[in-house]
Write a protein that holds these residues in place. Sequence first.
Motif, mmCIF file in Angstrom:
data_model
loop_
_atom_site.group_PDB
_atom_site.id
_atom_site.type_symbol
_atom_site.label_atom_id
_atom_site.label_comp_id
_atom_site.label_asym_id
_atom_site.label_seq_id
_atom_site.Cartn_x
_atom_site.Cartn_y
_atom_site.Cartn_z
ATOM 1 N N ARG A 115 59.154 -53.811 67.750
ATOM 2 C CA ARG A 115 58.533 -53.908 66.434
ATOM 3 C C ARG A 115 57.012 -53.858 66.578
ATOM 4 O O ARG A 115 56.437 -54.528 67.432
ATOM 5 N N PRO A 116 56.321 -53.059 65.762
ATOM 6 C CA PRO A 116 54.850 -53.006 65.880
ATOM 7 C C PRO A 116 54.223 -54.331 65.453
ATOM 8 O O PRO A 116 54.695 -55.000 64.543
ATOM 9 N N ARG A 117 53.161 -54.695 66.133
ATOM 10 C CA ARG A 117 52.460 -55.941 65.825
ATOM 11 C C ARG A 117 51.582 -55.740 64.600
ATOM 12 O O ARG A 117 51.007 -54.670 64.414
ATOM 13 N N PRO A 118 51.454 -56.774 63.780
ATOM 14 C CA PRO A 118 50.567 -56.646 62.615
ATOM 15 C C PRO A 118 49.114 -56.562 63.078
ATOM 16 O O PRO A 118 48.754 -57.089 64.133
ATOM 17 N N PRO A 119 48.279 -55.877 62.312
ATOM 18 C CA PRO A 119 46.869 -55.762 62.722
ATOM 19 C C PRO A 119 46.188 -57.130 62.700
ATOM 20 O O PRO A 119 46.566 -58.019 61.937
ATOM 21 N N ALA A 120 45.201 -57.269 63.546
ATOM 22 C CA ALA A 120 44.458 -58.530 63.620
ATOM 23 C C ALA A 120 43.661 -58.723 62.333
ATOM 24 O O ALA A 120 43.170 -57.762 61.741
ATOM 25 N N PRO A 121 43.535 -59.965 61.890
ATOM 26 C CA PRO A 121 42.752 -60.195 60.681
ATOM 27 C C PRO A 121 41.285 -59.834 60.917
ATOM 28 O O PRO A 121 40.786 -59.949 62.038
ATOM 29 N N PRO A 122 40.602 -59.375 59.892
ATOM 30 C CA PRO A 122 39.198 -58.991 60.089
ATOM 31 C C PRO A 122 38.368 -60.211 60.471
ATOM 32 O O PRO A 122 38.599 -61.324 60.011
ATOM 33 N N SER A 123 37.417 -59.968 61.340
ATOM 34 C CA SER A 123 36.568 -61.071 61.779
ATOM 35 C C SER A 123 35.537 -61.410 60.698
ATOM 36 O O SER A 123 35.188 -60.582 59.864
ATOM 37 N N ALA A 124 35.092 -62.622 60.734
ATOM 38 C CA ALA A 124 34.104 -63.086 59.752
ATOM 39 C C ALA A 124 32.768 -62.378 60.005
ATOM 40 O O ALA A 124 32.415 -62.082 61.147
ATOM 41 N N PRO A 125 32.026 -62.091 58.956
ATOM 42 C CA PRO A 125 30.729 -61.441 59.157
ATOM 43 C C PRO A 125 29.765 -62.369 59.896
ATOM 44 O O PRO A 125 29.890 -63.598 59.827
ATOM 45 N N ALA A 126 28.837 -61.786 60.590
ATOM 46 C CA ALA A 126 27.852 -62.576 61.334
ATOM 47 C C ALA A 126 26.976 -63.342 60.347
ATOM 48 O O ALA A 126 26.645 -62.848 59.267
ATOM 49 N N PRO A 127 26.605 -64.561 60.683
ATOM 50 C CA PRO A 127 25.751 -65.328 59.782
ATOM 51 C C PRO A 127 24.368 -64.680 59.647
ATOM 52 O O PRO A 127 23.837 -64.099 60.591
#
Length: 81
Positions: free
Chosen positions: A32-44
């Motif tokens: 089964r394909p893995r779900p994509p990683a959640p987007p990272s938080a923007p840099a402060p």
Amino acid sequence: MFKWLLVLAVVVLGYVWWRHQRQAEAAERAARPRPPAPPSAPAPAPMLRCRHCGVHLPAADAVRGALGPYCSHEHRRLAEG
């Protein structure tokens, strides 16, 4: 004696069936394909300190003056004349 052999055979067959099911589930999970990683938080955003009042504000909101950053045009006018 035959009754115990029958019980043992049922237990062994149940164990073999259980192992087969677990291996099939593991193979299905691996395929089964893995779900994509959640987007990272923007840099402060970098923060700057107003040269007049000392308040900290994002660099994008700062008013640039000859002596440094300010929080408003009024403070730049008061500090630089």
